[in-house]
Motif scaffolding. Structure first.
Motif, PDB file in Angstrom:
ATOM      1  N   ALA A   1       0.838  -1.202   0.000  1.00  0.00           N
ATOM      2  CA  ALA A   1       0.000   0.000   0.000  1.00  0.00           C
ATOM      3  C   ALA A   1       0.875   1.254   0.000  1.00  0.00           C
ATOM      4  O   ALA A   1       0.584   2.229  -0.714  1.00  0.00           O
ATOM      5  CB  ALA A   1      -0.934  -0.006   1.204  1.00  0.00           C
ATOM      6  N   GLY A   2       1.940   1.253   0.785  1.00  0.00           N
ATOM      7  CA  GLY A   2       2.855   2.396   0.799  1.00  0.00           C
ATOM      8  C   GLY A   2       3.558   2.586  -0.534  1.00  0.00           C
ATOM      9  O   GLY A   2       3.680   3.714  -1.027  1.00  0.00           O
ATOM     10  N   PHE A   3       4.015   1.488  -1.125  1.00  0.00           N
ATOM     11  CA  PHE A   3       4.655   1.568  -2.440  1.00  0.00           C
ATOM     12  C   PHE A   3       3.668   2.016  -3.508  1.00  0.00           C
ATOM     13  O   PHE A   3       4.027   2.741  -4.438  1.00  0.00           O
ATOM     14  CB  PHE A   3       5.284   0.230  -2.827  1.00  0.00           C
ATOM     15  N   SER A   4       2.413   1.564  -3.409  1.00  0.00           N
ATOM     16  CA  SER A   4       1.382   1.978  -4.366  1.00  0.00           C
ATOM     17  C   SER A   4       1.197   3.490  -4.328  1.00  0.00           C
ATOM     18  O   SER A   4       1.038   4.126  -5.373  1.00  0.00           O
ATOM     19  CB  SER A   4       0.048   1.300  -4.050  1.00  0.00           C
ATOM     20  N   SER A   5       1.200   4.073  -3.134  1.00  0.00           N
ATOM     21  CA  SER A   5       1.020   5.522  -3.038  1.00  0.00           C
ATOM     22  C   SER A   5       2.239   6.271  -3.577  1.00  0.00           C
ATOM     23  O   SER A   5       2.114   7.357  -4.117  1.00  0.00           O
ATOM     24  CB  SER A   5       0.727   5.934  -1.599  1.00  0.00           C
ATOM     25  N   TYR A   6       3.425   5.693  -3.431  1.00  0.00           N
ATOM     26  CA  TYR A   6       4.630   6.360  -3.925  1.00  0.00           C
ATOM     27  C   TYR A   6       4.721   6.300  -5.443  1.00  0.00           C
ATOM     28  O   TYR A   6       4.987   7.299  -6.105  1.00  0.00           O
ATOM     29  CB  TYR A   6       5.876   5.728  -3.295  1.00  0.00           C
ATOM     30  N   PHE A   7       4.496   5.112  -6.030  1.00  0.00           N
ATOM     31  CA  PHE A   7       4.618   4.938  -7.477  1.00  0.00           C
ATOM     32  C   PHE A   7       3.331   5.294  -8.228  1.00  0.00           C
ATOM     33  O   PHE A   7       3.307   5.271  -9.449  1.00  0.00           O
ATOM     34  CB  PHE A   7       5.026   3.503  -7.808  1.00  0.00           C
ATOM     35  N   ASN A   8       2.268   5.571  -7.478  1.00  0.00           N
ATOM     36  CA  ASN A   8       0.955   5.929  -8.034  1.00  0.00           C
ATOM     37  C   ASN A   8       0.412   4.835  -8.969  1.00  0.00           C
ATOM     38  O   ASN A   8      -0.175   5.121 -10.011  1.00  0.00           O
ATOM     39  CB  ASN A   8       1.012   7.288  -8.742  1.00  0.00           C
ATOM     40  N   ILE A   9       0.646   3.587  -8.608  1.00  0.00           N
ATOM     41  CA  ILE A   9       0.045   2.434  -9.305  1.00  0.00           C
ATOM     42  C   ILE A   9      -0.576   1.536  -8.245  1.00  0.00           C
ATOM     43  O   ILE A   9      -0.185   1.581  -7.078  1.00  0.00           O
ATOM     44  CB  ILE A   9       1.084   1.631 -10.142  1.00  0.00           C
ATOM     45  N   ASN A  10      -1.531   0.736  -8.641  1.00  0.00           N
ATOM     46  CA  ASN A  10      -2.233  -0.118  -7.683  1.00  0.00           C
ATOM     47  C   ASN A  10      -1.547  -1.486  -7.611  1.00  0.00           C
ATOM     48  O   ASN A  10      -1.686  -2.305  -8.522  1.00  0.00           O
ATOM     49  CB  ASN A  10      -3.702  -0.258  -8.087  1.00  0.00           C
ATOM     50  N   LEU A  11      -0.807  -1.734  -6.547  1.00  0.00           N
ATOM     51  CA  LEU A  11      -0.121  -3.016  -6.361  1.00  0.00           C
ATOM     52  C   LEU A  11      -0.971  -4.035  -5.599  1.00  0.00           C
ATOM     53  O   LEU A  11      -0.628  -5.209  -5.548  1.00  0.00           O
ATOM     54  CB  LEU A  11       1.204  -2.803  -5.619  1.00  0.00           C
ATOM     55  N   LEU A  12      -2.050  -3.597  -4.979  1.00  0.00           N
ATOM     56  CA  LEU A  12      -2.969  -4.494  -4.270  1.00  0.00           C
ATOM     57  C   LEU A  12      -4.249  -4.630  -5.095  1.00  0.00           C
ATOM     58  O   LEU A  12      -4.952  -3.650  -5.303  1.00  0.00           O
ATOM     59  CB  LEU A  12      -3.296  -3.951  -2.872  1.00  0.00           C
ATOM     60  N   PRO A  13      -4.566  -5.834  -5.557  1.00  0.00           N
ATOM     61  CA  PRO A  13      -5.702  -5.998  -6.471  1.00  0.00           C
ATOM     62  C   PRO A  13      -7.075  -5.831  -5.808  1.00  0.00           C
ATOM     63  O   PRO A  13      -8.039  -5.502  -6.479  1.00  0.00           O
ATOM     64  CB  PRO A  13      -5.535  -7.429  -6.998  1.00  0.00           C
ATOM     65  N   PHE A  14      -7.175  -6.003  -4.515  1.00  0.00           N
ATOM     66  CA  PHE A  14      -8.482  -5.997  -3.862  1.00  0.00           C
ATOM     67  C   PHE A  14      -8.872  -4.635  -3.293  1.00  0.00           C
ATOM     68  O   PHE A  14      -9.930  -4.489  -2.703  1.00  0.00           O
ATOM     69  CB  PHE A  14      -8.545  -7.059  -2.756  1.00  0.00           C
ATOM     70  N   THR A  15      -8.050  -3.625  -3.449  1.00  0.00           N
ATOM     71  CA  THR A  15      -8.375  -2.286  -2.953  1.00  0.00           C
ATOM     72  C   THR A  15      -7.715  -1.231  -3.832  1.00  0.00           C
ATOM     73  O   THR A  15      -6.769  -1.509  -4.563  1.00  0.00           O
ATOM     74  CB  THR A  15      -7.930  -2.119  -1.483  1.00  0.00           C
ATOM     75  N   ASN A  16      -8.205  -0.008  -3.747  1.00  0.00           N
ATOM     76  CA  ASN A  16      -7.644   1.080  -4.534  1.00  0.00           C
ATOM     77  C   ASN A  16      -6.724   1.911  -3.641  1.00  0.00           C
ATOM     78  O   ASN A  16      -7.184   2.732  -2.854  1.00  0.00           O
ATOM     79  CB  ASN A  16      -8.765   1.950  -5.109  1.00  0.00           C
ATOM     80  N   THR A  17      -5.437   1.694  -3.770  1.00  0.00           N
ATOM     81  CA  THR A  17      -4.464   2.393  -2.926  1.00  0.00           C
ATOM     82  C   THR A  17      -3.805   3.558  -3.648  1.00  0.00           C
ATOM     83  O   THR A  17      -2.976   4.243  -3.057  1.00  0.00           O
ATOM     84  CB  THR A  17      -3.374   1.410  -2.440  1.00  0.00           C
ATOM     85  N   LYS A  18      -4.162   3.813  -4.906  1.00  0.00           N
ATOM     86  CA  LYS A  18      -3.574   4.937  -5.633  1.00  0.00           C
ATOM     87  C   LYS A  18      -4.029   6.279  -5.053  1.00  0.00           C
ATOM     88  O   LYS A  18      -3.371   7.280  -5.236  1.00  0.00           O
ATOM     89  CB  LYS A  18      -3.941   4.867  -7.115  1.00  0.00           C
ATOM     90  N   GLU A  19      -5.137   6.278  -4.340  1.00  0.00           N
ATOM     91  CA  GLU A  19      -5.666   7.519  -3.785  1.00  0.00           C
ATOM     92  C   GLU A  19      -4.951   7.941  -2.500  1.00  0.00           C
ATOM     93  O   GLU A  19      -5.192   9.048  -2.011  1.00  0.00           O
ATOM     94  CB  GLU A  19      -7.166   7.378  -3.519  1.00  0.00           C
ATOM     95  N   LEU A  20      -4.122   7.102  -1.943  1.00  0.00           N
ATOM     96  CA  LEU A  20      -3.357   7.473  -0.748  1.00  0.00           C
ATOM     97  C   LEU A  20      -2.319   8.533  -1.109  1.00  0.00           C
ATOM     98  O   LEU A  20      -1.666   8.458  -2.143  1.00  0.00           O
ATOM     99  CB  LEU A  20      -2.640   6.264  -0.163  1.00  0.00           C
TER     100      LEU A  20
END
Length: 181
Positions: A35-54
């Motif tokens: 989730a932290g990496f998803s927010s940094y790279f602005n891509i969704n690395l977790l398929p079951f939730t939308n973490t790009k909005e963090l």
């Protein structure tokens, strides 16, 4: 002929609760880290939730920190399971007139912990039961110089009846008194 040697196996870190916590911390930590990496790279690395909005600066960095911490703690618990920290045995030998307490520690020069006492220096077998937030139910080997050597493993407290039965059997085997501490 009466049995002359008694050997009690002591379980170490290889308990079901440690396996549970190591795997739970690993999975949870991996989720927080992704989730932290998803927010940094602005891509969704977790398929079951939308973490790009963090937003990375407050939430993403904290999630990355907590994820890293959980994975490190999981690795530590995993290593204690692998090394079986605290595992060993208690041996009561009437032939050699010795009590041997053997435990495994962390790897290194003093990994094997061996305590040896003469049966002549043992005064009694003691039980200590304390209830409350952190209940303790421990069997001790009480020596004549007033030292008390714990014999039970660190674990969830066993029932009082089982503890008393184990202590009574040991006291009977060693032909010693049983006392309440």
């Amino acid at each position: 002929m009466e049995q002359e040697i008694r050997k009690d196996k002591i379980p170490g870190s290889r308990r079901l609760s440690n396996y549970f916590w190591a795997s739970t911390l690993c999975l949870g930590g991996l989720g927080f880290l992704l989730a932290g990496f998803s927010s940094y790279f602005n891509i969704n690395l977790l398929p079951f939730t939308n973490t790009k909005e963090l937003i990375f600066m407050p939430q993403g960095i904290v999630m990355t920190f907590y994820g890293s911490l959980a994975i490190c703690l999981s690795a530590y618990i995993g290593l204690t399971i692998f090394w079986d920290i605290g595992g060993g045995y208690n041996e009561y030998n009437k032939i050699e007139n010795l009590v041997k307490i053997v435990r495994k520690g962390f790897p290194g020069k003093n990994r094997e912990i061996l305590l040896t006492y003469s049966l002549n220096s043992v005064k009694s077998v003691g039980i200590k039961i304390s209830e409350g937030l952190n209940p303790k139910r421990i069997i001790y080997l009480c020596l004549k110089d007033n030292r008390k050597i714990p014999l039970t493993p660190v674990q969830e407290p066993i029932s009082i009846s089982n503890l008393e039965e184990e202590a009574a059997n040991l006291a009977k085997f060693l032909e010693l008194n049983l006392e309440n501490l």
